[in-house]
Scaffold this active site. Sequence first.
Site, short mmCIF file in Angstrom:
data_model
loop_
_atom_site.label_atom_id
_atom_site.label_comp_id
_atom_site.label_asym_id
_atom_site.label_seq_id
_atom_site.Cartn_x
_atom_site.Cartn_y
_atom_site.Cartn_z
N THR A 122 0.85 -1.18 0.00
CA THR A 122 0.00 0.00 0.00
C THR A 122 0.89 1.24 0.00
OG1 THR A 122 -1.63 -1.21 1.23
CG2 THR A 122 -1.84 1.18 1.26
N GLU A 152 -3.25 -4.90 -2.88
CA GLU A 152 -3.66 -6.15 -2.24
C GLU A 152 -4.72 -5.84 -1.19
OE1 GLU A 152 -2.74 -9.50 -2.81
OE2 GLU A 152 -4.54 -9.39 -1.59
N CYS A 261 -2.11 -2.22 8.92
CA CYS A 261 -2.65 -1.50 7.76
C CYS A 261 -3.50 -0.29 8.13
CB CYS A 261 -3.45 -2.47 6.90
SG CYS A 261 -2.37 -3.72 6.18
C1 UDX Z 1 -7.12 -4.73 6.44
C2 UDX Z 1 -8.12 -4.73 5.26
O1 UDX Z 1 -9.34 -5.35 5.68
C3 UDX Z 1 -7.52 -5.45 4.07
O2 UDX Z 1 -8.40 -5.37 2.97
C4 UDX Z 1 -6.19 -4.82 3.72
O3 UDX Z 1 -5.57 -5.52 2.67
C5 UDX Z 1 -5.26 -4.79 4.91
O4 UDX Z 1 -5.91 -4.13 6.01
P1 UDX Z 1 -6.29 -6.52 8.23
O5 UDX Z 1 -5.34 -5.48 8.71
O6 UDX Z 1 -5.80 -7.91 8.03
O7 UDX Z 1 -6.93 -6.08 6.83
O8 UDX Z 1 -7.48 -6.57 9.30
P2 UDX Z 1 -9.07 -6.40 9.27
O9 UDX Z 1 -9.71 -7.72 9.25
O10 UDX Z 1 -9.49 -5.43 8.26
O11 UDX Z 1 -9.30 -5.77 10.73
C6 UDX Z 1 -8.67 -4.54 11.09
C7 UDX Z 1 -8.99 -4.16 12.50
O12 UDX Z 1 -10.33 -3.74 12.63
C8 UDX Z 1 -8.80 -5.28 13.53
O13 UDX Z 1 -8.14 -4.75 14.67
C9 UDX Z 1 -10.21 -5.69 13.88
O14 UDX Z 1 -10.33 -6.21 15.18
C10 UDX Z 1 -10.94 -4.37 13.74
N1 UDX Z 1 -12.38 -4.52 13.46
C11 UDX Z 1 -12.81 -5.10 12.31
C12 UDX Z 1 -13.31 -4.00 14.37
O15 UDX Z 1 -12.95 -3.45 15.41
N2 UDX Z 1 -14.64 -4.10 14.05
C13 UDX Z 1 -15.08 -4.68 12.91
O16 UDX Z 1 -16.31 -4.70 12.71
C14 UDX Z 1 -14.15 -5.20 12.02
#
Ligand code: UDX
Length: 434
Positions: A122, A152, A261
Amino acid sequence: MHRICVIGGGHVGLVAAACFAQMGHSVICVDNDSAKIALLKKGKMPFYEPKLATLVKKTANSKRLVFSDSLDNSIKKSKVIFIAVGTPPKSDGSADLSAIEDVARVIAKNLNSYKLIVEKSTVPVQTGKKIKETIARYKKGDATYDVASNPEFLREGKAVHDSFYPDRIVLGVDSKQAETILRQIYSKLKTKIIVTDVNTAEIIKHASNSFLASKISFINAVSRVCDKAGADVEKVSQAMGLDKRIGGDFLSAGIGWGGFCFPKDVEAFAYISKKLGYDFSFLKEVTKINHEQQLYFTEKIRERLWVIRGKKIAILGLSFKPNTDDMRFAPSINIVKTLEKEGAELTLYDPKAMNEAKNIFKSKKIMFAKDAYAAVKGCDCVCFLTEWKQFLALDFKKIKKTMNNALIADGRNMLDPVKLIAAGFEYIGLGRGK
Ligand code: UDX
């Protein structure tokens, strides 16, 4: 079949490399961390990601995936080069692109034939343009090249699944040849392909992550109102999510978002927007709400225990979300550090992130337990900070018997307060009424 080099063996690069190999391409995954490459060559994983070890093993055994720490050779041998190196945040919120610039210069030096260079990491908008200029500046000889953006979208913990079944593939290209090669690379996947220019593709990624983080901060802000009004945020989010225009995903209230991210991408998007002349102050608020949610959670614990100093507090769940051992920018870090600073005696447990946690929390006041039951023994409060599935299956009767004071602080709204209160626990959630 394309000869692909993936630069970076992290959560994005290693998964992409293994998936490209599984799709039939010949892939070199290269990383300048020789220890990591040595580990991978032995069939060991540098981090935990479900299904990845099996896929890497399978593709490495078939020789479609090889590992190397020689960037020069790997570039020379490949036609398509995916850049998946880290773009960590700098203290001013901008993305540190020095690893990308380094790689661009090495590519320039090894441009022995036409190459398609693809950004997978990113990056802020106009990075592709900079990569192109850097290669033009340092290259010798007349080999041609294209620079493309193929962001990605995989999630940690579901990375392999997301790679094979993406909601969409974004191809930011400025030549037909680049588009054709990228379409061939992904020809086995059945999904929508969006073709744009490079700048647009870069913005799609930053905007998507920022929007998802905003959605979570929005529901977390709603959870604060729910607490004040005695309403239930879980029902609010369920009902909101049933509206197709809103959608139920990423609408779970809790201690907020973390990981490598969202925090850096939201900040970097705000930074680049400002640099380009637009003050995206909305994003500052999104980050502020996220931070405040963690403070609010500890405040709620303080309210119940009156004094934190000397209290035994168990922490269950440390990774930034379930199914990963990743603790980068995990909300648990702020919460554990705040409680520790106030003099709590903490015992931590996570099903996968114990090694990461031991590297982060070095204080003598912080203990590590072998399982959830050992962590809660004798404690005055147990905090659930990551919604690991196995925590739902815990025997809460047994837990209550061993606790000194039956207080549960549920940072992910993952437990049933009605059942727990009936079982004699005091319960703290977020936005579930006082
Ligand atoms: C994220 C994006 O979803 C993905 O598309 C990108 O490529 C990378 O960044 P990721 O960092 O793996 O992915 O985590 P993600 O599943 O998106 O969750 C991010 C954070 O949000 C986590 O800490 C999770 O606990 C939190 N979260 C997620 C919430 O607090 N509430 C929700 O409803 C969903």
